[in-house]
Enzyme design. Sequence first.
Site, PDB file in Angstrom:
ATOM      1  N   SER A 223       0.827  -1.205   0.000  1.00 57.41           N
ATOM      2  CA  SER A 223       0.000   0.000   0.000  1.00 57.41           C
ATOM      3  C   SER A 223       0.864   1.259   0.000  1.00 57.41           C
ATOM      4  CB  SER A 223      -0.965  -0.047   1.175  1.00 57.41           C
ATOM      5  OG  SER A 223      -2.033   0.812   0.910  1.00 57.41           O
ATOM      6  N   TRP A 314     -10.609   0.191  -4.264  1.00 50.67           N
ATOM      7  CA  TRP A 314     -10.011   1.506  -3.989  1.00 50.67           C
ATOM      8  C   TRP A 314      -8.633   1.630  -4.664  1.00 50.67           C
ATOM      9  CZ3 TRP A 314     -11.406   6.101  -2.448  1.00 50.67           C
ATOM     10  CH2 TRP A 314     -10.582   6.957  -1.703  1.00 50.67           C
ATOM     11  N   HIS A 365      -7.643  -5.649   1.282  1.00 50.60           N
ATOM     12  CA  HIS A 365      -6.411  -4.857   1.218  1.00 50.60           C
ATOM     13  C   HIS A 365      -5.459  -5.295   2.339  1.00 50.60           C
ATOM     14  CE1 HIS A 365      -4.129  -1.207   0.406  1.00 50.60           C
ATOM     15  NE2 HIS A 365      -4.176  -0.888   1.692  1.00 50.60           N
TER      16      HIS A 365
END
Length: 387
Positions: A223, A314, A365
């Site tokens: 990320s 996202w 995620h």
Amino acid sequence: LTNGLHAQGPNEANYDEAKVPKYVLPEVLRTTSNIEVKNKTTWESVRRPELIKLFEDNIYGQMPKKYSNIKYTVSNRDANAMNGKAELKQVLIEVFNNNTSVKINLVLFVPNAAKKPVPVFLLINNRGKENTDPTRATKSEFWPAEMLIDSGYAIAAIHVTDLAPDDKEKYVNGVLQLYPDQLTADNGMKAIGAWAWGASRVMDYFETDKEIDATKVAVVGHSRGGKASLFAAAEDQRFAMCITNCSGNTGAALARRQFGERINRINASFPHWFNTNYKKYNNNENALPVDQHMLIALVAPRPLYATNASKDLWADPTGTFLSLKNAEKVYALYGKKSNLPATPPGINQPIIQSPLAYHNREGDHNLTAYDWSNFIRFANFHYKKGK
Ligand code: GTR
């Protein structure tokens, strides 16, 4: 909220493929003076430096290369960690400049059974410090050290807080103290640049450690950490391999698709990540002189693995895959043929035997044992350690 979708406000995020605008990506193999790049000589001497500067000036900030001194101190060593399977080394890396210093705490496990020097995976840890617990009282899939040791790899980690705390006020307390000019420049380094800079200082250390094969260092991040691992590998060609896990916007995903997280949103939530100039591209992706496929291309010809998670829209899984596809032609200049299919592979169908690798893991995620087990297969393939 379900499915990892973020709140929709006035700048509502788009999750509908049909609403992705038509866009034209800037051409990776054409210089700003409009010369077509046909070979790796022109790529390396003209286009590559030009792109590095465009990414520094418009997005990540400058990457200072000089410092006055660096010191390595082994603060803790255990020859028989992990029940004798590994050697633990905790190394304090202190970097001096501008009459001050930063201290980077490196945790490193080296497999005792492996032939030395041994390849290593270095994680830029953006989550809890307990993920990289040197005592192994706490074990985490985010950094599954035992799995890597059992596979014959060394595994290392640093924490972003040592370099630039992930906070819009406190980020200045670290690497930025060494380079005060960066703080006032519109193209000055901010937190993500500082994290990438820190990975390069670990690389400096690896070049001095006889147990580590400094020609086989994979830089890994998840990320926001994956945005940093990608920028680190683009800037520092000593990294042999790059892994960018669920890095999404301003990581591996194309900005111009405007799918999921967008530049205006990332700059509003995390004003301390990217440089001041980047704010000009809020709601104005098409004005960028680059897109993220070019950052991937800057890693060529070195192996690069990008991932997504199926519920993490996202981070735009399709936009990440397309970014890799649009970097293929730069790998081709080196005779490196990508084996990515024309369209994104299905969930849990990793494409590993390729210089540009990809998977979309089922789930949320995160950085998991599934992801790491595939990074090991990828390294085994590229380092020719067998499948
Ligand atoms: C989110 C951010 C993403 C990603 C993520 C993370 O809030 O919008 O770009 O960086 O955090 O780091 O987990």
